[in-house]
Design a protein around this motif. Sequence first.
Motif, mmCIF file in Angstrom:
data_model
loop_
_atom_site.group_PDB
_atom_site.id
_atom_site.type_symbol
_atom_site.label_atom_id
_atom_site.label_comp_id
_atom_site.label_asym_id
_atom_site.label_seq_id
_atom_site.Cartn_x
_atom_site.Cartn_y
_atom_site.Cartn_z
ATOM 1 N N VAL A 144 -4.998 1.864 7.273
ATOM 2 C CA VAL A 144 -4.038 1.499 8.310
ATOM 3 C C VAL A 144 -3.159 2.692 8.663
ATOM 4 O O VAL A 144 -2.861 2.942 9.836
ATOM 5 N N CYS A 198 -16.133 -0.675 1.183
ATOM 6 C CA CYS A 198 -16.666 -0.582 2.538
ATOM 7 C C CYS A 198 -17.999 -1.316 2.592
ATOM 8 O O CYS A 198 -18.894 -1.040 1.798
ATOM 9 N N ALA A 226 -10.202 -7.055 7.657
ATOM 10 C CA ALA A 226 -9.073 -7.720 6.989
ATOM 11 C C ALA A 226 -9.498 -9.068 6.428
ATOM 12 O O ALA A 226 -9.195 -9.401 5.280
ATOM 13 N N TRP A 277 -6.595 -0.314 1.684
ATOM 14 C CA TRP A 277 -6.237 -0.835 2.997
ATOM 15 C C TRP A 277 -5.084 -0.044 3.605
ATOM 16 O O TRP A 277 -5.107 0.319 4.779
ATOM 17 N N CYS A 319 -13.442 3.430 7.769
ATOM 18 C CA CYS A 319 -13.530 3.913 6.393
ATOM 19 C C CYS A 319 -13.077 5.373 6.361
ATOM 20 O O CYS A 319 -13.515 6.170 7.184
ATOM 21 N N TRP A 348 -11.640 -8.674 3.282
ATOM 22 C CA TRP A 348 -10.973 -8.148 2.085
ATOM 23 C C TRP A 348 -9.795 -8.965 1.577
ATOM 24 O O TRP A 348 -9.423 -8.849 0.419
ATOM 25 N N PRO A 375 -4.707 -7.604 2.949
ATOM 26 C CA PRO A 375 -5.602 -7.028 1.940
ATOM 27 C C PRO A 375 -4.939 -5.818 1.270
ATOM 28 O O PRO A 375 -4.078 -5.170 1.864
ATOM 29 N N SER A 432 -7.121 -3.700 -1.106
ATOM 30 C CA SER A 432 -8.234 -2.761 -1.207
ATOM 31 C C SER A 432 -9.538 -3.535 -1.118
ATOM 32 O O SER A 432 -9.562 -4.754 -1.165
ATOM 33 N N PRO A 444 0.820 -1.209 0.000
ATOM 34 C CA PRO A 444 0.000 0.000 0.000
ATOM 35 C C PRO A 444 0.859 1.266 0.000
ATOM 36 O O PRO A 444 0.969 1.982 0.984
ATOM 37 N N GLN A 449 -12.059 1.479 -0.897
ATOM 38 C CA GLN A 449 -11.062 1.936 0.066
ATOM 39 C C GLN A 449 -9.725 1.277 -0.237
ATOM 40 O O GLN A 449 -9.678 0.171 -0.746
ATOM 41 N N HIS A 486 -4.111 0.421 -6.845
ATOM 42 C CA HIS A 486 -4.244 0.684 -5.415
ATOM 43 C C HIS A 486 -3.207 1.670 -4.886
ATOM 44 O O HIS A 486 -3.236 2.018 -3.716
#
Length: 136
Positions: free
Chosen positions: A110, A97, A81, A106, A68, A84, A92, A94, A9, A104, A28
């Motif tokens: 986080v 929601c 987690a 991930w 979210c 997803w 995960p 993405s 991410p 979203q 992502h």
Amino acid sequence: NVAPWNRLPLTVQWLRSEYKIPLVPPLHMPIALGPIEESSDMGEAVSSTGTVCSVCNKTVSKENSIYCVHNQCTFHLICLAEKWVSKTDILPVSGTCPRCNIPQLWGEMVRIRNRSATSSEPELRNQHWADQLSQH
């Protein structure tokens, strides 16, 4: 687009426009331009009591929560987690929601969660969210 980098991410951040080059990262990974700034509203969404997980409908403590980034829907970290993560990945990347149906990232969720942990709570500062995945 080589593993594992294509699954992390990350945010591609160009600090100055004159250095920007054409780049097509995985979907992502958001692309940003300009200096890195911390939002002033981070960490205000999840209260310590009375919040309910939108996946399992049980009470969520601040230590075990994630939310979210658009509508501040609240979840247990592990509930979202597990919902997803794919069968071939550990973490995960993405998802959508389950409550507001907005896509979203991930990593962004986080990142905001980790910034909301205050330095006055040493047990949160030393605990990593990935540890919760291996305990479940």
